[in-house]
Design an enzyme around this catalytic site. Structure first.
Site, PDB file in Angstrom:
ATOM      1  N   GLU A 203       4.138  -6.679   4.216  1.00  0.00           N
ATOM      2  CA  GLU A 203       3.627  -8.141   4.360  1.00  0.00           C
ATOM      3  C   GLU A 203       4.254  -8.941   5.387  1.00  0.00           C
ATOM      4  OE1 GLU A 203       1.745  -8.610   3.192  1.00  0.00           O
ATOM      5  OE2 GLU A 203       1.196  -7.803   1.151  1.00  0.00           O
TER       6      GLU A 203
ATOM      7  N   VAL B 178      13.231  -8.669 -19.404  1.00  0.00           N
ATOM      8  CA  VAL B 178      13.415  -7.479 -20.052  1.00  0.00           C
ATOM      9  C   VAL B 178      14.999  -6.944 -20.446  1.00  0.00           C
ATOM     10  CG1 VAL B 178      11.203  -6.258 -19.368  1.00  0.00           C
ATOM     11  CG2 VAL B 178      13.251  -5.191 -18.356  1.00  0.00           C
TER      12      VAL B 178
ATOM     13  N   ASP C 139      -2.423  -9.263   8.382  1.00  0.00           N
ATOM     14  CA  ASP C 139      -1.200  -9.307   8.974  1.00  0.00           C
ATOM     15  C   ASP C 139      -1.120  -7.750  10.050  1.00  0.00           C
ATOM     16  OD1 ASP C 139      -1.015  -7.560   6.713  1.00  0.00           O
ATOM     17  OD2 ASP C 139       1.207  -8.093   6.480  1.00  0.00           O
TER      18      ASP C 139
ATOM     19  N   CYS D 135       0.951  -1.332   0.083  1.00  0.00           N
ATOM     20  CA  CYS D 135      -0.185   0.399  -0.055  1.00  0.00           C
ATOM     21  C   CYS D 135       1.123   1.332  -0.188  1.00  0.00           C
ATOM     22  CB  CYS D 135      -0.874  -0.149   1.242  1.00  0.00           C
ATOM     23  SG  CYS D 135      -1.888  -1.209   1.453  1.00  0.00           S
TER      24      CYS D 135
ATOM     25  N   LEU E 231      -3.923  -1.828  -1.872  1.00  0.00           N
ATOM     26  CA  LEU E 231      -3.111  -2.751  -3.251  1.00  0.00           C
ATOM     27  C   LEU E 231      -3.444  -3.941  -2.325  1.00  0.00           C
ATOM     28  CD1 LEU E 231      -2.358  -3.650  -6.143  1.00  0.00           C
ATOM     29  CD2 LEU E 231       0.394  -3.892  -5.276  1.00  0.00           C
ATOM     30  N   SER E 232      -4.929  -4.752  -2.930  1.00  0.00           N
ATOM     31  CA  SER E 232      -4.957  -5.539  -1.867  1.00  0.00           C
ATOM     32  C   SER E 232      -4.825  -7.077  -2.261  1.00  0.00           C
ATOM     33  CB  SER E 232      -6.779  -5.921  -1.916  1.00  0.00           C
ATOM     34  OG  SER E 232      -7.586  -4.709  -2.190  1.00  0.00           O
ATOM     35  N   ILE E 233      -3.412  -8.074  -1.057  1.00  0.00           N
ATOM     36  CA  ILE E 233      -3.120  -8.839  -1.781  1.00  0.00           C
ATOM     37  C   ILE E 233      -3.789 -10.141  -0.583  1.00  0.00           C
ATOM     38  CG2 ILE E 233      -0.460  -9.868  -1.671  1.00  0.00           C
ATOM     39  CD1 ILE E 233      -0.937  -7.634  -3.936  1.00  0.00           C
ATOM     40  N   ILE E 234      -4.012  -9.665   1.055  1.00  0.00           N
ATOM     41  CA  ILE E 234      -4.034 -10.302   1.790  1.00  0.00           C
ATOM     42  C   ILE E 234      -5.437 -10.258   2.108  1.00  0.00           C
ATOM     43  CG2 ILE E 234      -3.224 -11.922   4.246  1.00  0.00           C
ATOM     44  CD1 ILE E 234      -0.818 -11.620   3.556  1.00  0.00           C
TER      45      ILE E 234
ATOM     46  N   ASN F  87       1.827  -0.045   5.676  1.00  0.00           N
ATOM     47  CA  ASN F  87       2.598  -0.630   4.327  1.00  0.00           C
ATOM     48  C   ASN F  87       3.722  -1.839   4.264  1.00  0.00           C
ATOM     49  OD1 ASN F  87       3.254  -0.889   1.091  1.00  0.00           O
ATOM     50  ND2 ASN F  87       5.285   0.783   2.291  1.00  0.00           N
TER      51      ASN F  87
END
Length: 614
Positions: free
Chosen positions: A76, A284, A99, A2, A50-53, A74
């Site tokens: 994990e 890349v 968390d 986030c 930013l949705s992760i968990i 912000n």
């Protein structure tokens, strides 16, 4: 993952919410999935998610059960389930599966002892309403950024400096104190940033802000314990293998969305991919011989039966993107690999929300070529320093010849010659580059010596790794990893840069790290059990960029020349001197590509923030 921001002041709640909305929108790229606000008569918090968990239940700002504590966070934390179980036994109840709530309740229970219990990457701020106090913390290595601004009665914090631009109490003023060292190191080494009164909270640190007083403490500092490790090689290898596999597993499973991985041709990302086996990898490169590893990535992905997404970057792509890249780094950044990382993140973000990456292995296990002096150089270093210093002085006045740069570099004391991966300008040359008003007597040793003093009794390899841990890693490698991925709303995880991995690595004897002319020996040996030898023993390339070649093409030479002659360039540089550097390079007289890029990046950054951003 986030973006967070906030401030402490006496503005009305309505005004605070208007300001917070603008601050949050400024960093919406860090969290496009949601936004949340908290404001009262003293503090204001904004969170972009930013949705992760716990995608449905993890909204922030988050409140404690009694509403006395509010958090924006912000990062994990990979061991949050274990900590949650421990807190439940102590009587805490949880409303979510994320968390964030574990950190909040963990602080209520353990206060400042919490930080050392966390395994992961994090930057958070908690408001203790009862005590009218802000508490903030940043992870051990600086994977997640946290800045603060303090000027008179104004106090602000944020994941990115640019969030402060929309606060009416923020005075946007340039701080040039770090320019001389930036030109040497290629990144800002100072605690105060290039924005006056804006500071980085250092890795492994926490703060308390109360009654307009800010107190900062360290909860973690890097140290080594190699001398007490008497274990044989096979035992260390077996134990380290388990620690690495455990970390990769944790970093991969702690997610409610798909996890992909970056993949170059090097051993670090290749090992992470071989152990995590994601469905998708991303690579890349450039269409220049010696500047593209994507074929290696394609071959390994085919071997592992994994889908590989690849892209080639052109010179036009590079130059056209640089202003946006410098905007997202917040401070001037002259690491050439930042630009391809920007494109790599864009490529990955079209497919996944989380990627694994290989940062941290070189500093952890002795992977850089500079860590392993070749036999001829080691023999040369046996000469007394006065003789090497004399040779250095003579060579500085001679035309280029093979070995000239090495003689110049190693004619300095150890504390001056190894500063990490910068040193593109000679220290004595910097003042010639700068505007007369910005010249100073500051020396590299003024910056480096306090860190060398902490490891003065360690071997040379350990000293070098310690310097990189404190400079190159947090202020360049991890910073660009966070900023370039979050520019595209992508969470980047670094399973090799993990506190449990470090706690084991800090005990590994140096003889297991450098062996048989091989850097990162034990790590490569472990990787060889999962990868072909071609991958496990491949020399490190990083993200090679043909910028120096492009400067000899008129189109790109003219782009840089235009910046070198803009009316504001003379505020910082001796314009005649930097144009001479550019001309000599363009005409193939000398190779000044890296020195030119440092100057060019600073001017692009300055234009973006102080000319274009109003």
């Amino acid at each position: 993952m986030c973006g967070i921001a906030g401030f402490y002041d006496n503005r009305l709640k309505k005004e605070k919410l208007e300001i917070l909305k603008k601050m949050g929108d400024r960093i919406s790229h860090r969290g496009p999935d949601g936004e949340g606000y908290y404001a009262d008569d003293k503090v204001g918090f904004v969170h972009r998610r930013l949705s992760i968990i716990d995608i449905k239940g993890g909204s922030q700002p988050m409140y404690s059960s009694d509403n006395n504590y509010i958090i924006v966070y912000n990062g994990e934390v990979y061991n949050y389930q274990e900590l949650k179980d421990e807190l439940i036994k102590k009587g805490y109840k949880f409303k979510t599966k994320c968390d964030t709530e574990v950190i909040l309740n963990g602080y209520i229970e353990w206060k400042d002892k919490l930080y050392n219990k966390l395994r992961g990457m994090f930057a958070f701020v908690i408001y203790d309403k009862k005590n009218d106090e802000l508490i903030g913390a940043r992870d051990y290595f600086g994977i997640k950024p946290l800045y603060y601004y303090k000027d008179n009665n104004e106090f602000m914090f944020g994941s990115e400096i640019k969030s402060f631009l929309d606060h009416p109490g923020f005075k946007k003023e340039i701080n040039t104190d770090g320019l001389k060292m930036f030109l040497i190191f290629q990144y800002d080494v100072k605690e105060e940033t290039f924005f006056k009164n804006v500071y980085k909270l250092e890795p492994g640190s926490y703060f308390h802000y109360k009654n307009n007083k800010l107190k900062i403490n360290k909860y973690f500092d890097l140290s080594y314990d190699k001398k007490n490790n008497k274990k044989d090689y096979d035992t260390v290898k077996s134990e380290l293998t388990k620690v690495l596999e455990d970390s990769i597993h944790y970093h991969q499973i702690t997610s409610d969305v798909e996890v992909g991985a970056y993949l170059s041709g090097g051993v670090d990302s290749s090992y992470v991919v071989s152990k995590s086996m994601p469905d998708k990898t991303f690579s890349v490169g450039f269409s220049y011989e010696g500047f593209d590893e994507t074929d290696y990535a394609k071959d390994l992905s085919k071997m592992l039966k994994i889908k590989n997404y690849r892209e080639k970057i052109s010179a036009d792509d590079f130059f056209n993107s640089l202003s946006d890249v410098e905007y997202h780094t917040d401070e001037p950044d002259a690491n050439l690999s930042t630009v391809p990382l920007y494109f790599l993140s864009d490529l990955a973000a079209k497919q996944v929300k989380v990627v694994l990456s290989g940062e941290g292995s070189d500093e952890m296990f002795g992977g850089y070529p500079e860590y392993n002096d070749p036999p001829l150089l080691r023999a040369y270093l046996k000469l007394p320093l006065p003789i090497r210093s004399f040779n250095r002085m003579i060579c500085k006045h001679l035309p280029h010849f093979p070995g000239r740069n090495t003689i110049i570099k190693y004619g300095r004391p150890f504390i001056e010659r190894y500063i990490g991966h910068g040193s593109y300008f000679e220290e004595s040359e910097i003042n010639k580059v700068l505007n007369k008003d910005l010249r100073s007597n500051e020396m590299i040793s003024d910056v480096i010596k306090p860190y060398y003093d902490k490891v003065k009794n360690e071997d040379e390899l350990t000293k070098k790794m310690y310097i990189d841990y404190n400079f190159w890693l947090p202020q360049d490698i991890l910073l660009k990893a966070d900023k370039m991925s979050m520019a595209h709303s992508l969470e980047l995880r670094t399973p090799l840069m993990d506190i449990d991995v470090f706690n084991y690595a800090r005990t590994i004897p140096s003889k297991y790290l450098l062996k048989d002319k091989q850097t990162k020996y034990i790590f490569r040996d472990i990787a060889h059990e999962s990868l072909p030898e071609e991958w496990s023993k491949r020399k490190k390339l990083g993200f090679p960029v043909p910028f120096s070649k492009w400067l000899r093409i008129d189109k790109y030479y003219k782009i840089v020349k235009d910046y070198f002659n803009k009316n504001y360039a003379s505020k910082f540089f001796d314009v005649d001197y930097i144009n001479k550097l550019l001309e000599d390079h363009h005409n193939n007289i000398t190779n000044n590509g890296r020195e030119i890029y440092n100057i060019y990046c600073f001017l692009v950054w300055y234009e973006r923030f102080f000319i274009l951003e109003k």
